[in-house]
Design a protein around this motif. Structure first.
Motif, PDB file in Angstrom:
ATOM      1  N   LEU A  74      -0.507   4.334   1.569  1.00 10.45           N
ATOM      2  CA  LEU A  74       0.018   3.235   2.379  1.00 10.45           C
ATOM      3  C   LEU A  74      -0.552   3.373   3.784  1.00 10.45           C
ATOM      4  N   SER A  75      -1.871   3.444   3.859  1.00 12.80           N
ATOM      5  CA  SER A  75      -2.532   3.695   5.139  1.00 12.80           C
ATOM      6  C   SER A  75      -3.904   3.050   5.132  1.00 12.80           C
ATOM      7  N   GLY A  76      -4.564   3.098   6.293  1.00 15.19           N
ATOM      8  CA  GLY A  76      -5.902   2.529   6.401  1.00 15.19           C
ATOM      9  C   GLY A  76      -5.858   1.093   6.901  1.00 15.19           C
ATOM     10  N   GLU A  77      -6.680   0.239   6.300  1.00 14.80           N
ATOM     11  CA  GLU A  77      -6.792  -1.153   6.736  1.00 14.80           C
ATOM     12  C   GLU A  77      -5.659  -1.990   6.147  1.00 14.80           C
ATOM     13  N   THR A  78      -4.455  -1.730   6.600  1.00 10.81           N
ATOM     14  CA  THR A  78      -3.282  -2.450   6.119  1.00 10.81           C
ATOM     15  C   THR A  78      -2.300  -2.647   7.265  1.00 10.81           C
ATOM     16  N   SER A  79      -1.516  -3.704   7.171  1.00 14.88           N
ATOM     17  CA  SER A  79      -0.481  -3.956   8.176  1.00 14.88           C
ATOM     18  C   SER A  79       0.845  -3.311   7.787  1.00 14.88           C
ATOM     19  N   ARG A  80       0.906  -2.694   6.610  1.00 15.51           N
ATOM     20  CA  ARG A  80       2.148  -2.094   6.138  1.00 15.51           C
ATOM     21  C   ARG A  80       2.351  -0.709   6.754  1.00 15.51           C
ATOM     22  N   TYR A  81       3.598  -0.311   6.844  1.00 18.14           N
ATOM     23  CA  TYR A  81       3.939   0.992   7.398  1.00 18.14           C
ATOM     24  C   TYR A  81       5.310   1.390   6.868  1.00 18.14           C
TER      25      TYR A  81
END
Length: 223
Positions: A74-81
């Protein structure tokens, strides 16, 4: 070449683990017909971001299993956290003495890795709880920093590409034996990881122990 310190060794193992797993997950195509879905309980120290479930293939997330290993990237080029409540946890220093929280409660990107000893997600017995090794990498994108949290029934120095030998646990027994971390197959295509346990936390070259409580629901949904 000198002998690596404990913190350096664990850091190197964590980095190698993440790189190896990311390589495996991006090179090997997903199994057809379904997708893994992850959700975090609102109870505990790791909570979702309020945007719903984390689904493999959406928002640049990669979630899946390979052999004994389950991973949620759930990391990298994503807007999720996720939101991690570091300031609500109990902290100890290397000498196991209580200290103030060393990290802020905040939004972090996350890599969660669960390694099963003697089983895979597909071969786990329904209703039986397993004691896995857990690697968590919390990424603070604002500070460009990452922190490793580890808990394992075997010594991390004996990791050989995830072939683990029976040696002392991490964290040390006086903390490891307090609490629990269980991975359970509750239905054919649904698993639950529950922890209320001490983890080794690496902050740069500094080592701490934190009492971390959280629950993760994992489901494989056919499309």
């Amino acid at each position: 070449m000198g002998v690596l310190s404990r913190s350096e060794l664990v850091f190197v193992l964590t980095v190698l683990a993440v790189l190896l797993i990311l390589l495996i997950f991006f090179v090997i195509p997903r199994a057809g017909g379904g997708a893994f879905v992850v959700a975090f309980s609102d109870r505990g120290d790791i909570n979702g971001d309020g945007k719903g479930e984390y689904i493999d293939g959406l928002d640049n997330l990669r979630i899946g299993d390979r052999g004994n290993l389950f991973m949620a990237q759930l990391s990298g080029e994503t807007s999720r956290y996720v939101y991690i409540r570091f300031e609500d946890m109990s902290w100890r220093d290397e000498d196991l003495k209580p200290v103030d929280p060393q990290l802020p409660s905040s939004q972090y990107q996350l890599v969660l890795m669960i390694y099963l000893h003697g089983a895979t997600l597909r071969t786990m017995d329904v209703g039986l709880s397993y004691e896995p090794s857990i690697w968590i990498v919390a990424v603070d994108t604002g500070q460009n920093a990452s922190y490793g949290l580890l808990r394992s029934p075997v010594e991390l120095s004996d990791v050989r590409f995830f072939t683990l030998n029976s040696t002392p646990a991490t964290p040390p027994p006086q903390l490891y034996n307090v609490g629990y971390a269980h991975f359970t197959r509750v239905e054919e295509n649904r698993w639950v990881f529950e922890a209320d346990a001490w983890f080794l936390l690496l902050k740069g070259t500094e080592e701490y122990y934190v009492k971390l409580s959280f629950e993760t629901d994992i489901e494989y949904r056919k499309l």
